[in-house]
Scaffold this motif. Structure first.
Motif, PDB file in Angstrom:
ATOM      1  N   TYR A  77       0.830  -1.203   0.000  1.00 43.36           N
ATOM      2  CA  TYR A  77       0.000   0.000   0.000  1.00 43.36           C
ATOM      3  C   TYR A  77       0.869   1.258   0.000  1.00 43.36           C
ATOM      4  O   TYR A  77       0.620   2.195  -0.755  1.00 43.36           O
ATOM      5  CB  TYR A  77      -0.920  -0.024   1.226  1.00 43.36           C
ATOM      6  N   HIS A  78       1.877   1.293   0.858  1.00 45.81           N
ATOM      7  CA  HIS A  78       2.693   2.497   1.003  1.00 45.81           C
ATOM      8  C   HIS A  78       3.770   2.628  -0.080  1.00 45.81           C
ATOM      9  O   HIS A  78       4.107   3.738  -0.485  1.00 45.81           O
ATOM     10  CB  HIS A  78       3.319   2.560   2.389  1.00 45.81           C
ATOM     11  N   VAL A  96      -2.431   0.094  -6.499  1.00 43.16           N
ATOM     12  CA  VAL A  96      -2.900   0.325  -5.133  1.00 43.16           C
ATOM     13  C   VAL A  96      -4.175   1.147  -5.222  1.00 43.16           C
ATOM     14  O   VAL A  96      -4.132   2.322  -5.571  1.00 43.16           O
ATOM     15  CB  VAL A  96      -1.837   1.046  -4.277  1.00 43.16           C
ATOM     16  N   LYS A  98      -6.406   3.479  -4.165  1.00 42.38           N
ATOM     17  CA  LYS A  98      -6.526   4.549  -3.174  1.00 42.38           C
ATOM     18  C   LYS A  98      -7.553   5.543  -3.671  1.00 42.38           C
ATOM     19  O   LYS A  98      -7.842   5.618  -4.849  1.00 42.38           O
ATOM     20  CB  LYS A  98      -5.184   5.259  -2.982  1.00 42.38           C
ATOM     21  N   ARG A 103     -12.177   2.949  -4.119  1.00 40.75           N
ATOM     22  CA  ARG A 103     -12.500   2.095  -2.976  1.00 40.75           C
ATOM     23  C   ARG A 103     -14.007   1.791  -2.940  1.00 40.75           C
ATOM     24  O   ARG A 103     -14.415   0.666  -2.661  1.00 40.75           O
ATOM     25  CB  ARG A 103     -12.020   2.728  -1.673  1.00 40.75           C
TER      26      ARG A 103
END
Length: 189
Positions: A77-78, A96, A98, A103
């Protein structure tokens, strides 16, 4: 993709059913899915939604991924990289999901049956070139129409063991109580 495909589920289910029967237990599997998990694309979520519908699953509640300390998925994720391979500037990037819109879309795919999600899903299916999944037939993921008026109560997560008819039986059984635990025995100990 970092997670095993649906084939792993079928193999596990076959073993689970065989050994449950051998033990004389009536037990059930409840699949658990997380929306917006690092490494998951919109296409992955669409494929899962189609699989859920084909297999008669209707998720009542859906959890969206939240980073937690010491988890591989949190590193993904990071960093936006696959931490299971050597990390460098040019190492394998992972998608990812985001931002609220993506979402929400991933959660909507898991709850394809909820009419409140249909406008978002229709837009996404058209954008993805999958408008063929919009229509009023059994093979469609969601209908072409949008219901008017108040929303009907949410349907519980349903399987053949909790209210859906068995494949090819044509009969509908009464819903049974559910447990959040996987593989919970419902028979005598």
């Amino acid at each position: 993709m970092m997670k095993p495909g649906v084939g792993a589920y079928y193999k596990f289910k076959e073993l689970f059913d065989r050994y449950s029967k051998a033990a004389g237990k009536e037990q059930y599997l409840i699949p658990y899915f997380i929306a917006a998990h690092p490494g998951t694309t919109d296409a992955d979520m669409l494929e899962l939604a189609v699989w859920l519908k084909k297999n008669g699953f209707r998720a009542d509640q859906v959890q969206a991924f939240l980073p937690s300390p010491m988890a591989t998925a949190t590193a993904m994720y990071h960093s936006g990289k696959n931490p299971l391979k050597k990390i460098a500037r040019n190492s394998e990037a992972v998608v990812v999901p985001k931002g609220n819109r993506v979402r929400r879309l991933h959660k909507a795919f898991l709850r394809y049956h909820d009419s409140e999600n249909w406008p978002l899903l229709r837009e996404a299916l058209k954008r993805m070139g999958r408008a063929d999944l919009i229509g009023n037939g059994k093979h469609h993921l969601l209908p072409a129409y949008q219901p008017v008026g108040p929303r009907s109560p949410a349907q519980p997560f349903r399987t053949q063991h909790t209210g859906l008819p068995k494949s090819g039986s044509g009969r509908v059984s009464a819903p049974r109580s559910r447990s959040k635990a996987r593989g919970v025995s419902r028979g005598p100990a």
